[in-house]
Design a protein around this motif. Structure first.
Motif, PDB file in Angstrom:
ATOM      1  N   ASP A  56       1.472  -9.459  -8.185  1.00 21.82           N
ATOM      2  CA  ASP A  56       1.618  -9.232  -6.743  1.00 21.82           C
ATOM      3  C   ASP A  56       0.731 -10.186  -5.952  1.00 21.82           C
TER       4      ASP A  56
ATOM      5  N   TYR B 129       5.409 -16.754  -5.317  1.00 16.49           N
ATOM      6  CA  TYR B 129       5.077 -15.338  -5.411  1.00 16.49           C
ATOM      7  C   TYR B 129       5.155 -14.939  -6.872  1.00 16.49           C
TER       8      TYR B 129
ATOM      9  N   GLU C 101       5.284 -11.839  -9.062  1.00 21.47           N
ATOM     10  CA  GLU C 101       5.534 -10.405  -8.975  1.00 21.47           C
ATOM     11  C   GLU C 101       4.656  -9.615  -9.945  1.00 21.47           C
TER      12      GLU C 101
ATOM     13  N   ALA D   4      -0.117  -8.842  -2.337  1.00 23.38           N
ATOM     14  CA  ALA D   4       0.695  -9.473  -1.293  1.00 23.38           C
ATOM     15  C   ALA D   4       1.780  -8.575  -0.731  1.00 23.38           C
ATOM     16  N   SER D   5       2.417  -7.771  -1.564  1.00 24.87           N
ATOM     17  CA  SER D   5       3.517  -6.942  -1.058  1.00 24.87           C
ATOM     18  C   SER D   5       3.035  -5.872  -0.094  1.00 24.87           C
TER      19      SER D   5
ATOM     20  N   VAL E 271       6.568 -10.433   1.735  1.00 25.38           N
ATOM     21  CA  VAL E 271       6.926 -11.441   0.740  1.00 25.38           C
ATOM     22  C   VAL E 271       8.428 -11.521   0.469  1.00 25.38           C
TER      23      VAL E 271
ATOM     24  N   LEU F 143       0.585 -13.854  -3.750  1.00 28.02           N
ATOM     25  CA  LEU F 143       1.276 -14.883  -2.984  1.00 28.02           C
ATOM     26  C   LEU F 143       0.356 -16.088  -2.899  1.00 28.02           C
TER      27      LEU F 143
ATOM     28  N   THR G  32       1.684  -8.572   3.191  1.00 26.29           N
ATOM     29  CA  THR G  32       2.583  -9.543   3.812  1.00 26.29           C
ATOM     30  C   THR G  32       4.020  -9.092   3.597  1.00 26.29           C
TER      31      THR G  32
ATOM     32  N   LEU H 224      11.265 -14.693   3.840  1.00 28.35           N
ATOM     33  CA  LEU H 224      10.656 -15.996   4.111  1.00 28.35           C
ATOM     34  C   LEU H 224      11.525 -16.774   5.076  1.00 28.35           C
TER      35      LEU H 224
END
Length: 65
Positions: free
Chosen positions: A10, A5, A7, A49-50, A55, A12, A53, A58
């Protein structure tokens, strides 16, 4: 298999196999599927992604020995 990931963007990135990418296919405007020359899935990328999903959470199950 490797999950990364990023950040700052953002993003994944899930790598299923370490193989040369022959083609990247846009599944939608924020999802990219990478395949090798034989059509095997190598990786998938999720942009934003945030929002798309979970993230931060996990869970790894069923690891084969």
């Amino acid at each position: 298999m490797k999950v990364s990931y990023f950040e700052d963007t953002d993003t994944l990135y899930i790598e299923f196999r370490d193989s040369d990418i022959a083609e990247s296919k846009d599944l939608d405007e924020n999802t990219i599927l990478d395949v090798d020359a034989k059509g095997h899935v190598c990786a998938i990328t999720f942009e934003h992604a945030s929002r798309r999903t979970d993230v931060r959470h996990l869970i790894v199950e069923g690891i084969a020995a």
